[in-house]
Motif scaffolding. Sequence first.
Motif, short mmCIF file in Angstrom:
data_model
loop_
_atom_site.label_atom_id
_atom_site.label_comp_id
_atom_site.label_asym_id
_atom_site.label_seq_id
_atom_site.Cartn_x
_atom_site.Cartn_y
_atom_site.Cartn_z
N GLY A 108 0.70 -1.24 0.02
CA GLY A 108 -0.12 0.06 0.10
C GLY A 108 0.82 1.08 -0.13
O GLY A 108 1.86 1.18 0.09
N TYR A 109 0.16 2.49 -0.23
CA TYR A 109 0.89 3.85 -0.36
C TYR A 109 0.66 4.37 1.13
O TYR A 109 -0.14 4.33 1.88
CB TYR A 109 0.12 4.55 -1.21
N TYR A 110 1.87 5.10 1.54
CA TYR A 110 2.03 5.95 2.83
C TYR A 110 2.47 7.39 2.49
O TYR A 110 3.26 7.80 1.59
CB TYR A 110 2.81 5.32 3.48
N ILE A 111 1.96 8.36 3.10
CA ILE A 111 2.42 9.76 3.22
C ILE A 111 3.57 9.83 4.03
O ILE A 111 3.57 9.19 5.00
CB ILE A 111 1.41 10.57 3.68
N LYS A 112 4.52 10.27 3.43
CA LYS A 112 6.02 10.32 4.39
C LYS A 112 5.95 11.72 5.17
O LYS A 112 5.93 12.92 4.41
CB LYS A 112 7.13 10.27 3.51
#
Length: 522
Positions: free
Chosen positions: A105-109
Amino acid sequence: MADIASVILLAIVLVILIIPGALMILWFWKDRNQKRHAVLRNYPLIGRVRYFLENIGPELRQYLFTEDDTGKPFSRKDYLHIVMPAKYKKRLEGFGSKRDFDQPGYYIKNTMFPKLKEELSIDHEPKVDTKIYHIDKENLFARKEHRQAQKVSPYLLGREHEIVIGPETANPFHVRGLIGMAGMSYGALGERAITALSIGLGRAGGTWMNTGEGGLSSYHLKGNVDLVLQIGPGLYGVRTPDGEMSWEQLKKKSTIDQIKAFELKLAQGAKTRGGHLEAEKVTEEIARDRGIVPFQSNDSPNRFQQFSDVHGLLDFVEQIREVTEKPVGIKIVVGQEKDVYQLAEAMKETGKKPDFISVDGGEGGTGATFQELTDSVGLPIKSAIPILHNALVQAGVRDRVKIIASGKLFTPDRIAFALALGADLVQVARAFMITAGCIMAQVCHTNHCPVGVATTDPKLQRGLDIEEKSYRVTNYVISIREGLYNIAAAAGLESPTQLREKHVAYKDLYDVVYENHLMTNK
């Protein structure tokens, strides 16, 4: 008295025993002798129980047996992520995330030093007058709540971050909010739903409403909301009686101030074909708006007859812009990458271009399409955006064309991922249907929508209260804009318009975190 008692007793016997018994005998004989259904022929009466359970199966699964995060196309959790902001303007959760962090999945850094609220570029004026529900008491059988008026911040983009579509046109489109409504036609939705959406979006300000390929109706204009007039291959609303392009009708539409831009719909995520409308939905009013025959099933072509290649497309875009003097865009579904790169190269070679490209993912919705198209044709939005973005960058035209993404982008984090991957703006459709009352019955194509959203049946539309639902639309779009600023602050940005690929990471099944998403798309 005895005679009255006897009559009553006889009536009870008739109701309880004789009439049901007679009906059962009739059904038994009918089931045994019919030839269409083997189950009923072999198991009269009992087979009817099977069909009853089969018919109520979707409702049983939706409310009782499906887990919170497994329902499709939207899970119960997804549904609540739309309803709660719309009704209560709340997105708060307790204890912890229900996300499976072991899955890809995608994650905001985030940054170690996020932006403070006062450091964010937000325009909090003018305040919006809305109505929000508050729960007073809730138990297993009832919920007591009241609705109260409230002034809220619109969470508009600061002036320095506003998006300008078609800056070189005579009438550029200035956008102060990053989320708009994707195309949903009058006909696919009823007039009460369209009216509620128009009023709700107009009240929120800074957003837009795409008319869908059914063209402009009086209901789209009700809320004084900015409109994007979509033109599909059927040319509804801008066609001659023979079905050809009516430049006169187009010019007439362009004089309407609420119409800020035009969009040529080449394809839609759930249907890489023309639109379909059942005869039952084609009322006289809808037929008049579209320029078609009432009460006849209607299919638009699966592509425009006016052009058949990218150069013809760009010429047609230029013609429309010249006549309307307003921004003109196209709506596509990314499939074969070479098509996208050819389009970008043609823009570079000719200097002709659309002012924006709406890219719809294969996970997008529709009122009616075929299973094979909705399940398997067209790339998902998170794969489609980087392909389109990179093609425009490589051709050197990215700064001249805005990208509007759609495809189940209904929460702030999903929208943030789309913005970081290359989109400038985002639009949603089914989420707005849910704010207007949709319960995901999935009968949009039948005209039998039980809550009056996706139907033109006056009896079913009676259940949709325009005033009440319009406030839910307002609350939802403002709440999502607020959520985007929460993410921007966490990433150390003053505006969500500054989200870039470097602010997002992708974790795969092997716990490898990709710093650069494009590594997976080379």
